[in-house]
Design a protein around this motif. Structure first.
Motif, PDB file in Angstrom:
ATOM      1  N   ARG A 134      41.156  44.759  32.251  1.00 52.75           N
ATOM      2  CA  ARG A 134      40.237  43.660  32.535  1.00 52.75           C
ATOM      3  C   ARG A 134      40.939  42.316  32.385  1.00 52.75           C
ATOM      4  O   ARG A 134      40.815  41.433  33.256  1.00 52.75           O
ATOM      5  N   ASP A 135      41.680  42.142  31.282  1.00 50.32           N
ATOM      6  CA  ASP A 135      42.355  40.866  31.060  1.00 50.32           C
ATOM      7  C   ASP A 135      43.371  40.558  32.164  1.00 50.32           C
ATOM      8  O   ASP A 135      43.446  39.428  32.656  1.00 50.32           O
ATOM      9  N   VAL A 137      41.317  41.672  36.246  1.00 52.64           N
ATOM     10  CA  VAL A 137      40.025  41.084  36.598  1.00 52.64           C
ATOM     11  C   VAL A 137      40.028  39.592  36.296  1.00 52.64           C
ATOM     12  O   VAL A 137      39.710  38.762  37.160  1.00 52.64           O
ATOM     13  N   VAL A 138      40.406  39.228  35.072  1.00 59.28           N
ATOM     14  CA  VAL A 138      40.349  37.829  34.657  1.00 59.28           C
ATOM     15  C   VAL A 138      41.518  37.033  35.227  1.00 59.28           C
ATOM     16  O   VAL A 138      41.329  35.959  35.827  1.00 59.28           O
ATOM     17  N   ARG A 139      42.748  37.554  35.071  1.00 59.54           N
ATOM     18  CA  ARG A 139      43.920  36.757  35.456  1.00 59.54           C
ATOM     19  C   ARG A 139      44.254  36.873  36.938  1.00 59.54           C
ATOM     20  O   ARG A 139      44.424  35.883  37.634  1.00 59.54           O
ATOM     21  N   ARG A 168      42.378  38.576  39.350  1.00 59.76           N
ATOM     22  CA  ARG A 168      41.164  38.579  40.177  1.00 59.76           C
ATOM     23  C   ARG A 168      41.249  39.599  41.323  1.00 59.76           C
ATOM     24  O   ARG A 168      40.877  39.306  42.463  1.00 59.76           O
ATOM     25  N   ASP A 225      35.879  41.753  40.886  1.00 58.85           N
ATOM     26  CA  ASP A 225      35.019  40.945  40.027  1.00 58.85           C
ATOM     27  C   ASP A 225      34.483  41.781  38.866  1.00 58.85           C
ATOM     28  O   ASP A 225      34.667  42.996  38.807  1.00 58.85           O
ATOM     29  N   GLU A 226      33.833  41.096  37.922  1.00 61.77           N
ATOM     30  CA  GLU A 226      33.368  41.759  36.694  1.00 61.77           C
ATOM     31  C   GLU A 226      32.379  42.880  37.000  1.00 61.77           C
ATOM     32  O   GLU A 226      32.446  43.961  36.413  1.00 61.77           O
TER      33      GLU A 226
END
Length: 407
Positions: free
Chosen positions: A44-45, A48-50, A52, A55-56
């Motif tokens: 996720r880190d 998804v977050v960094r 992309r 999406d979540e």
């Protein structure tokens, strides 16, 4: 000014290369300690977050799908993210980069295990067997809290323990999972959960159906080919494929399944098995790479690097085939109360299977006196109360095993 929501959507829809996927997952394969739940946090880190890549909401739904299916959930999520980003080559790159670092380390450990002579070497091996007690006990405790929170599912888990005691080996485990699913249909229908989100991956219904047909063809056909040809290579593939096909509820559940496939036939000794399982806690990446150690350590050929390759591919393939097969049908299937009840019962049975394995072979092979019991309890407290990383606890156990050897 750009719209952040539009930017995220554009990033998640943009295709990348297999090389980009490989580099991203190699970083994760070298640094992702802590087991499948921790791996999902790393994914996720990073992705998804960094980066992309998704999406979540899409990531949460993908995790739900992979936790529903048999197989190594974190590796299945990584495989699916590679598929999303780089197509089939991206999926292969994600698996290879995330898996090979730990697999290579465990192959080297298996090749060098014979050099572990003398009191120090044997003490380290003994400590690795003891730490397996704490690791499996932690897994049983956590899974029981999540998967058996009521008396119905606790009873299903207890029944699974009785079944695997009565019917030893893989037969008992298959029977326990099947019976747990049927009991879930009867006892767990009233515990439905809200369904949210959608999985959208470039897999057609036809491709999904082909993957499911191939999965069942290998599951049923491999033992028939082994009986017809008496090929040891096919026997190894069949054993690890069957183990990978039945792993519900997390990577640690592969322990009793693989023990039934390799220790009971005499391919690997109980001491080798538990020492390798302990070593697998000290390396990053998926716990399923334990199969590479076992393939290397097998008594009959093929063993060594060839055995490791066969075992590693065979244990991962069923989870990936099921993932590809279910992606196109997932939204419709998971909304069925029958499917939810079936999986709740099967997951409760898995807790019972792992609980039985905690006693035999893990406890009975490692705890031979009060010193071993004290060391195992120390490791358990470090894991549960102090939240120590597993690789730190492995080092503590190895040092403790050496001290016990000199005691």
């Amino acid at each position: 000014m750009s719209n952040p929501a539009t930017d995220v959507k554009a990033m998640t829809n943009r295709q990348g290369s297999a090389g980009e996927v490989f580099v991203a997952f190699l970083k994760l394969g070298l640094t992702s300690f802590g087991g499948p739940i921790a791996h999902l946090g790393y994914f996720r880190d990073e992705l998804v977050v960094r980066r992309r890549w998704i999406d979540e909401k899409g990531y949460a739904d993908l995790v739900a799908l992979c936790q529903f299916l048999p197989g190594p959930a974190s590796s299945q999520v990584g495989f699916a993210l590679g598929l999303l980003r780089g197509g089939p080559l991206g999926a292969a790159a994600a698996w290879a980069a995330f898996t090979l670092p730990s697999a290579l380390l465990l192959v080297l450990f298996a090749l060098g295990a014979t050099a572990f002579g003398g009191p120090i070497g044997s003490g380290v091996i003994h400590g690795l067997k003891v730490v397996a007690v704490a690791i499996v006990a932690q897994a049983v405790w956590g899974m029981a809290r999540n998967l058996c929170p009521d008396r119905e599912r606790a009873s299903i888990a207890l029944a699974a323990v009785l079944i695997v005691i009565i019917f030893a080996g893989s037969l008992g485990q298959i029977t326990a999972i099947f019976a747990g699913g049927l009991a879930g249909l009867w006892l767990c229908r009233a515990k439905g959960e809200a369904i949210t989100g959608h999985v959208r991956f470039p897999v057609s219904h036809k491709a999904g159906a082909v993957a499911l047909v191939l999965f069942f063809a290998l599951l049923v056909g491999s033992p028939l080919l082994v009986a017809a040809t008496s090929s040891q290579a096919l026997a190894v593939f069949d054993s690890f494929f069957r183990a990978g096909s039945l792993v519900f509820g997390g990577g640690h559940v592969v322990l009793p399944l693989l023990e039934a496939e390799v220790v009971r036939p005499g391919w690997v000794t109980a001491d080798q098995f538990l020492a390798g399982y302990g070593a697998a806690q000290a390396v990053p990446g998926p716990l399923f790479t334990f199969a590479a150690y076992l393939g290397t350590a097998l008594g009959p050929e093929p063993n060594g690097p060839l055995g490791a390759t066969i075992a590693l591919i065979a244990v991962f393939v069923p989870g990936f085939l099921l993932l590809i097969g279910f992606i196109p049908f997932w939204d419709a299937f998971r909304a069925q109360p029958t499917a939810q009840a079936l999986m709740r019962g099967a997951n409760a049975a898995v807790v019972g299977i792992l609980g039985a394995a905690l006693y035999q072979p893990v406890w009975t092979s490692a705890i031979i006196g009060p010193h071993e019991f004290a060391l195992a309890l120390t490791c358990f407290v470090l894991l549960m109360a102090w939240k120590s990383p597993p690789w730190v606890v492995v080092i503590v156990a190895a040092i403790g095993g050496v001290l016990i050897g000199f005691g």
